[in-house]
Design an enzyme around this catalytic site. Structure first.
Site, PDB file in Angstrom:
ATOM      1  N   GLU B 154     -12.951 -36.561  -0.721  1.00 24.17           N
ATOM      2  CA  GLU B 154     -13.647 -36.970  -0.051  1.00 24.17           C
ATOM      3  C   GLU B 154     -15.374 -36.808   0.107  1.00 24.17           C
ATOM      4  OE1 GLU B 154     -12.763 -37.128   4.256  1.00 24.17           O
ATOM      5  OE2 GLU B 154     -14.077 -39.162   4.559  1.00 24.17           O
ATOM      6  N   GLU B 247      -9.724 -44.883  11.950  1.00 25.60           N
ATOM      7  CA  GLU B 247      -9.932 -43.463  12.084  1.00 25.60           C
ATOM      8  C   GLU B 247     -11.007 -44.165  12.793  1.00 25.60           C
ATOM      9  OE1 GLU B 247      -9.821 -39.728   8.983  1.00 25.60           O
ATOM     10  OE2 GLU B 247     -11.399 -41.047   8.812  1.00 25.60           O
TER      11      GLU B 247
END
Lengths: 292, 292
Positions: B154, B247
């Site tokens: 990521e 998130e």
């Protein structure tokens, strides 16, 4: 029409007399003013600088540079005092240069560039910090009142400060501060922290003293994802007549391991996208008045 | 249809057996899986956790947590070795839990949350770091090959890492790594670092293994400025069939002095915006297939 400027860090990090030739180059690109970092003592002769600016027909706005040793929010009296002295010094520099605005994260409290990680703050400490900061800003504002210089508080994104990261946080501070102190808003920070940039501009309203038009990635204006038509309309909607700076000094890279957040000098001639950026912004502002 | 999940940090920072009841609550909100932080040894019994997940009919994806002591990029062999051991451990945890993906900034090299400021990197050091990181990732990938677990790298925004902040930087790393290793993209980081989120998704293409759908300010999905219609169309355009996590654990505040980047527990019931977020995302993905 708003004056449009370019930050000195586009070319150099520490601006000195040897860089005076940049003034006419910046003017030639179509900018009306330069946004200079507040010179540290010894960096620049202020009267020489003022003369060089006048020779190039270039205006100036100052950007304050805080750190943990000059921090209005600090629990340490010495750091707070240095923060206040620094803001007074910045106001004096502005007056000497003919600048009317000193903008930036005047409250202090830097995070990532000071090597600090974000940490929770108790409500008691938060309120104490708010009072300390307001007290310091009011002392600096009192000093500024003797000149035409005004202070503009800039919210920075969540990683650059833990004091004021959005318009709402900055406004809670400004409620406790003399009304001569206003806001500086930067679309780079806003694109991370605000649900809607136009709504945040409208909320700032008449307290907006200075504006920085930066892309989401801080590259050249018009090359990212900020909606400049909406920004221009929002600025027109609050009848914003103050200066607007460009700071597209983030040299992006696709190469693994090059820190995007570390300042790097230009590695190519950037005149064309800088010139186009001024024209794009000025034309967007002009067209906002003709929206229908 | 893509599976949609919720990160465990929405509720708690360290997930333990006492939180197993959250599994059915999350399932009840419409999520298909939970994104758990890789448990540190002692945090969780893995077979108990697997059983509790199955009882709640909830899937799981793992999010790796690196630091300066487990850092594939480090100049220190001990830190690199710990980074490799940690990734192998994370793969083993995933296999034990029935998770197929371990995602995150697997390369290491954290900035703000490790209290590090960005600093320039020489080209020699950059290339050495790239080699060190690729070597470590390949060793971890070799370990993962024995199971169905895949590693997803990521890119994090410029303030959270100085190694890989955009798709281009991550792809330079992946060029040197076994093709089983892929990308995890998060729209929070992308909205800061990419000129165009849809273009970045298309560029990731078939290397995209995991996706995190977060707003520009990391609040509830649908309450910020990310263009979700365009994101859904881009994901459909590359035929992305992997998981998508939410998130939205950034509790925003308008109060001066509250650090936006510091994790805080929920201070109110968030069920309604979480439930609406799943529906909004799933319907956007469904409608992307009917675009015209």
């Amino acid at each position: 029409m708003n004056l449009v400027g370019l930050v000195s860090m586009q070319f150099v990090r520490v601006f000195r007399a040897e860089h005076f030739a940049l003034f006419s180059r910046i003017r030639g690109l179509g900018f009306d003013f330069i946004e200079l970092l507040v010179p540290e003592p010894g960096d620049l002769d202020l009267s020489d600088t003022r003369k060089a600016l006048a020779d190039a027909d270039l205006g100036v706005v100052l950007a304050a540079r805080v750190n943990l040793q000059r921090n209005l929010c600090s629990t340490e009296a010495a750091s707070r005092q240095s923060g206040i002295e620094y803001l007074k010094y910045a106001v004096d520099c502005a007056a000497a240069l003919g600048a009317e605005i000193v903008g930036g994260p005047l409250y202090g409290s830097p995070l990532v560039y000071a090597g600090r990680a974000p940490a929770p703050v108790s409500e008691d400490e938060r309120m104490a910090r708010l009072e300390r900061c307001a007290t310091g800003l009011n002392l600096a504002a009192e000093h500024a009142a003797a000149s035409r210089v005004r202070l503009a508080v800039e919210p920075l994104n969540r990683f650059e400060t833990d004091a004021a990261s959005n318009v709402g946080q900055a406004l809670e501070l400004l409620e406790r501060v003399h009304p001569s102190v206003g806001l500086l808003l930067d679309t780079f920070h806003m694109s991370m922290e605000e649900a809607s940039i136009p709504a945040a501009i409208r909320r700032a309203g008449s307290r907006l003293l200075h504006f920085q038009a930066n892309e989401n990635h801080r590259g050249f204006l018009g090359t990212g994802s900020v909606n400049w038509v909406e920004v221009a309309r929002a600025l027109d909607g609050i009848a914003y007549s103050g200066p607007i700076s460009l700071e597209p000094f983030c040299r992006r890279t696709e190469r693994f391991g090059v820190p995007v957040a570390a300042w790097r000098p230009p590695d190519e001639n950037e005149d064309e996208p800088l010139r186009a950026g001024v024209q794009f912004l000025k034309s967007s502002l002009a067209l906002a008045k003709h929206r229908r």
